[in-house]
Motif scaffolding. Sequence first.
Motif, PDB file in Angstrom:
ATOM      1  N   TRP A 291     -30.323 -18.881 -28.883  1.00  0.00           N
ATOM      2  CA  TRP A 291     -29.221 -18.784 -29.861  1.00  0.00           C
ATOM      3  C   TRP A 291     -27.918 -18.265 -29.215  1.00  0.00           C
ATOM      4  O   TRP A 291     -26.946 -17.998 -29.911  1.00  0.00           O
ATOM      5  CB  TRP A 291     -29.619 -17.860 -31.002  1.00  0.00           C
ATOM      6  CG  TRP A 291     -30.736 -18.425 -31.840  1.00  0.00           C
ATOM      7  CD1 TRP A 291     -31.117 -19.719 -31.948  1.00  0.00           C
ATOM      8  CD2 TRP A 291     -31.629 -17.668 -32.658  1.00  0.00           C
ATOM      9  NE1 TRP A 291     -32.189 -19.855 -32.792  1.00  0.00           N
ATOM     10  CE2 TRP A 291     -32.529 -18.608 -33.248  1.00  0.00           C
ATOM     11  CE3 TRP A 291     -31.778 -16.317 -32.953  1.00  0.00           C
ATOM     12  CZ2 TRP A 291     -33.540 -18.221 -34.121  1.00  0.00           C
ATOM     13  CZ3 TRP A 291     -32.784 -15.937 -33.825  1.00  0.00           C
ATOM     14  CH2 TRP A 291     -33.654 -16.876 -34.399  1.00  0.00           C
ATOM     15  N   GLY A 292     -27.963 -18.073 -27.898  1.00  0.00           N
ATOM     16  CA  GLY A 292     -26.772 -17.625 -27.199  1.00  0.00           C
ATOM     17  C   GLY A 292     -26.478 -16.161 -27.356  1.00  0.00           C
ATOM     18  O   GLY A 292     -25.370 -15.702 -27.063  1.00  0.00           O
ATOM     19  N   LEU A 293     -27.482 -15.383 -27.797  1.00  0.00           N
ATOM     20  CA  LEU A 293     -27.255 -13.952 -28.020  1.00  0.00           C
ATOM     21  C   LEU A 293     -27.539 -13.129 -26.780  1.00  0.00           C
ATOM     22  O   LEU A 293     -26.991 -12.044 -26.599  1.00  0.00           O
ATOM     23  CB  LEU A 293     -28.135 -13.451 -29.179  1.00  0.00           C
ATOM     24  CG  LEU A 293     -27.876 -14.088 -30.542  1.00  0.00           C
ATOM     25  CD1 LEU A 293     -28.886 -13.562 -31.552  1.00  0.00           C
ATOM     26  CD2 LEU A 293     -26.461 -13.760 -31.019  1.00  0.00           C
TER      27      LEU A 293
ATOM     28  N   LEU B 231     -36.769 -12.376 -26.741  1.00  0.00           N
ATOM     29  CA  LEU B 231     -35.705 -12.662 -25.769  1.00  0.00           C
ATOM     30  C   LEU B 231     -35.469 -14.159 -25.625  1.00  0.00           C
ATOM     31  O   LEU B 231     -34.335 -14.614 -25.450  1.00  0.00           O
ATOM     32  CB  LEU B 231     -36.055 -12.047 -24.418  1.00  0.00           C
ATOM     33  CG  LEU B 231     -36.043 -10.513 -24.354  1.00  0.00           C
ATOM     34  CD1 LEU B 231     -36.537 -10.029 -22.995  1.00  0.00           C
ATOM     35  CD2 LEU B 231     -34.651  -9.966 -24.640  1.00  0.00           C
ATOM     36  N   TYR B 232     -36.534 -14.910 -25.706  1.00  0.00           N
ATOM     37  CA  TYR B 232     -36.412 -16.367 -25.631  1.00  0.00           C
ATOM     38  C   TYR B 232     -35.547 -16.899 -26.771  1.00  0.00           C
ATOM     39  O   TYR B 232     -34.655 -17.730 -26.572  1.00  0.00           O
ATOM     40  CB  TYR B 232     -37.801 -16.992 -25.671  1.00  0.00           C
ATOM     41  CG  TYR B 232     -37.813 -18.505 -25.522  1.00  0.00           C
ATOM     42  CD1 TYR B 232     -37.971 -19.088 -24.272  1.00  0.00           C
ATOM     43  CD2 TYR B 232     -37.653 -19.324 -26.632  1.00  0.00           C
ATOM     44  CE1 TYR B 232     -37.978 -20.464 -24.131  1.00  0.00           C
ATOM     45  CE2 TYR B 232     -37.654 -20.706 -26.496  1.00  0.00           C
ATOM     46  CZ  TYR B 232     -37.821 -21.273 -25.254  1.00  0.00           C
ATOM     47  OH  TYR B 232     -37.818 -22.631 -25.113  1.00  0.00           O
TER      48      TYR B 232
ATOM     49  N   PRO C 289     -31.269 -10.389 -19.779  1.00  0.00           N
ATOM     50  CA  PRO C 289     -31.482 -11.465 -18.813  1.00  0.00           C
ATOM     51  C   PRO C 289     -31.849 -12.765 -19.503  1.00  0.00           C
ATOM     52  O   PRO C 289     -32.426 -12.765 -20.567  1.00  0.00           O
ATOM     53  CB  PRO C 289     -32.650 -10.945 -17.955  1.00  0.00           C
ATOM     54  CG  PRO C 289     -33.376  -9.993 -18.846  1.00  0.00           C
ATOM     55  CD  PRO C 289     -32.294  -9.341 -19.681  1.00  0.00           C
ATOM     56  N   VAL C 290     -31.444 -13.904 -18.889  1.00  0.00           N
ATOM     57  CA  VAL C 290     -31.759 -15.210 -19.442  1.00  0.00           C
ATOM     58  C   VAL C 290     -33.219 -15.531 -19.145  1.00  0.00           C
ATOM     59  O   VAL C 290     -33.674 -15.415 -18.010  1.00  0.00           O
ATOM     60  CB  VAL C 290     -30.841 -16.292 -18.826  1.00  0.00           C
ATOM     61  CG1 VAL C 290     -31.227 -17.682 -19.348  1.00  0.00           C
ATOM     62  CG2 VAL C 290     -29.384 -16.000 -19.134  1.00  0.00           C
TER      63      VAL C 290
END
Length: 511
Positions: A497-499, A491-492, A506-507
Amino acid sequence: MASLEEFRAYRSPLKDFYDGKTVLLTGGSGFLGKLMIEKLVKCNVAKILLILRPKKGVKPVDRLEELLGKEAVFVNYATEPQLYWSRIRIISGDVSELGIGVANDDLAYLCEHTDLIIHAAADVRFDESLRESIQTNVRGTHEMLKIAEKCTKLQMFMYISTAFSNCVLEEIGEKFYEPVIDPTLLIKVAERAQDADDFEVLARKIIAPWPNTYAFTKSLSEEIVRRYKAKLPVAIIRPSIITTTKEDPVAGWTDNLYGFNGVVVGAATGVLRIFHIRMDYKASIVPADTVINATLAASWYAVQHPTDDNVFNCTTDDNPVSWSGTQRQLEKWKHSMTFEKSLWITTYNTTRYQLVADFLAIFYHLLPALLFDTVLRLRGQKPQVLRLYQKVHRFSAVLRFFTNNQWRFRNGRMRTVLQAMAADDQRFFPCDTKAIVWNDFLDDQIKGLRVYLMRDPLDTLPRTFARHRRRLLVHRLMLVVLYGGMIYFALYLADAWGLATRLGFPVVAGV
């Protein structure tokens, strides 16, 4: 299994054939040899002429005394030691030597008294050098046949080979097969070769397409036996992958980690965690006592049919079990039949692809080995787990040919032997593979491997089970941390990469 008294009380042509016989036995200190000694004693033979060599400074008689006192298969030794000692005569010798290394006086005795020869001695190490395999398996068989020629009372020379002596074929019948090279020529080449390293380089070309020196030299040994057929009554029995005993004289006994036994113990002790195998293929395993009883029955039958090509396949094609079938049954015990001498919990994984197995071995074997060795170093102990895995990988490499191929074994002649046996013989010489109940056998196997091979008595189970529960908890926590970390890292990267935003995750980059 029937008691000694019950065995002695019944009568049949098969049992009576061995009563009072003198049997010359090679390989008596080996796995099959120990079982053969026990069975021949029950059969009330007059003498077992046991060819045994000194080993590591220990005399043959001392080696035999240790074997008889240690192994559980000698079920009557504790109460009746004389039952064994009165029937066994040690002949000091070595099948890897010319003339078997037997002294003249002993040679004269066995040539005068021997009724039956059972040649069970062999170098069974798959990774042995070709020269040493030739000396023991090929030349040793030739030397035994030379002795057999001199035995004035000889009724049968029985050679215990392997069903995989012709493993380059898809279908293996009960007949002799012509070898790719003259065995006597290869014996001479091996004896005269000056440079051992050069000979072994040549050996890799000689044995192809056989997978190892054991199967290759066994095929040559069979040809040696065939050439004596016009001179002597000879027979060959070919068992497939020999594993623990089914019931005779005790269930689940073995003394070695070869073949299937090694896979089961490796998985049960948490050492073997990834294995290259076709799980849908037949597991050509056969209980050791089935092999012993089939050998004695086939020898008896062959004496009555001396002109036949007496080659017998002792396999389980009539009652097959798949590798997946063995795994399912054995995995039922992974949380209850825990081993005292274990590295970790059972985490056995398989794949049919060699590259996948080799890749996963890095994570399942190499990295854990480095971790365990680091802990040992911190404790001031000698690191040994990485070295253990080097042995595991050599073991896996020699087995993968047999776990990723399957064969069809013809056994019509062996079934003819079974049909010729009296009804009671099926109880006292059980060797019908159709009678094997695989789930029961595999249950006894895992217990036997723990008790007899690993020397872990069942009364230690409460302690090992408590330790197993602690390890299981740690194992599951490690998996949560590992997979949780992998998900977090994925996820990081996705966020970096803006995916993550586009995919609705979640960011996590700023967390």
